[in-house]
Design a protein around this motif. Structure first.
Motif, PDB file in Angstrom:
ATOM      1  N   TRP A 116     -34.538 -35.794 -10.060  1.00 46.49           N
ATOM      2  CA  TRP A 116     -35.773 -35.018  -9.919  1.00 46.49           C
ATOM      3  C   TRP A 116     -35.497 -33.677  -9.254  1.00 46.49           C
ATOM      4  O   TRP A 116     -36.069 -32.648  -9.632  1.00 46.49           O
ATOM      5  CB  TRP A 116     -36.824 -35.786  -9.116  1.00 46.49           C
ATOM      6  CG  TRP A 116     -37.619 -36.717  -9.944  1.00 46.49           C
ATOM      7  CD1 TRP A 116     -37.498 -38.068  -9.993  1.00 46.49           C
ATOM      8  CD2 TRP A 116     -38.667 -36.387 -10.865  1.00 46.49           C
ATOM      9  NE1 TRP A 116     -38.394 -38.595 -10.883  1.00 46.49           N
ATOM     10  CE2 TRP A 116     -39.131 -37.586 -11.428  1.00 46.49           C
ATOM     11  CE3 TRP A 116     -39.251 -35.192 -11.274  1.00 46.49           C
ATOM     12  CZ2 TRP A 116     -40.146 -37.627 -12.369  1.00 46.49           C
ATOM     13  CZ3 TRP A 116     -40.258 -35.238 -12.207  1.00 46.49           C
ATOM     14  CH2 TRP A 116     -40.699 -36.442 -12.741  1.00 46.49           C
ATOM     15  N   GLY A 120     -36.024 -30.327 -11.086  1.00 44.99           N
ATOM     16  CA  GLY A 120     -36.952 -29.405 -10.437  1.00 44.99           C
ATOM     17  C   GLY A 120     -36.363 -28.029 -10.229  1.00 44.99           C
ATOM     18  O   GLY A 120     -37.024 -27.012 -10.430  1.00 44.99           O
ATOM     19  N   GLY A 177     -40.701 -26.856  -9.445  1.00 43.94           N
ATOM     20  CA  GLY A 177     -40.195 -27.568 -10.611  1.00 43.94           C
ATOM     21  C   GLY A 177     -40.604 -29.024 -10.641  1.00 43.94           C
ATOM     22  O   GLY A 177     -41.000 -29.558 -11.681  1.00 43.94           O
ATOM     23  N   VAL A 178     -40.526 -29.711  -9.503  1.00 44.10           N
ATOM     24  CA  VAL A 178     -40.892 -31.134  -9.452  1.00 44.10           C
ATOM     25  C   VAL A 178     -42.386 -31.310  -9.693  1.00 44.10           C
ATOM     26  O   VAL A 178     -42.806 -32.166 -10.488  1.00 44.10           O
ATOM     27  CB  VAL A 178     -40.455 -31.760  -8.110  1.00 44.10           C
ATOM     28  CG1 VAL A 178     -41.016 -33.166  -7.958  1.00 44.10           C
ATOM     29  CG2 VAL A 178     -38.940 -31.787  -8.002  1.00 44.10           C
ATOM     30  N   ALA A 215     -44.634 -26.382 -14.932  1.00 45.80           N
ATOM     31  CA  ALA A 215     -44.311 -25.473 -13.835  1.00 45.80           C
ATOM     32  C   ALA A 215     -44.957 -24.110 -14.041  1.00 45.80           C
ATOM     33  O   ALA A 215     -45.386 -23.471 -13.077  1.00 45.80           O
ATOM     34  CB  ALA A 215     -42.800 -25.330 -13.700  1.00 45.80           C
TER      35      ALA A 215
END
Length: 82
Positions: A6, A10, A36-37, A70
């Protein structure tokens, strides 16, 4: 996906989103990873609602879905900040 996956996803997605939608976001490394995550989660949620798939791992469709998410998060963040 594991925690490290992740974080790497991310980081890649956060960099892509900031590259596609440049601006005065600030932040740095941690904000890029968080962007990003969170973007991956938002992108996975939205694409599941639309029946297009989910973020299932470290592959091209997941990166595209996460990047779109995102970009949505970055757009909302910039609108709320200004």
């Amino acid at each position: 996906m594991g925690f490290l996956t992740w974080v790497v996803l991310g980081l890649i997605v956060g960099i892509l989103a900031k590259w596609i939608m440049p601006g005065k976001d600030g932040g740095g490394f941690f904000m890029t990873v968080i962007l990003g995550v969170v973007g991956a989660m938002v992108g996975g949620y939205v694409s599941t609602l639309l029946g297009m798939g989910t973020v299932t791992g470290f592959n091209l469709p997941s990166i595209i879905i996460a990047t779109v998410g995102a970009l949505i998060v970055l757009f909302v963040y910039n609108k709320l900040r200004s």
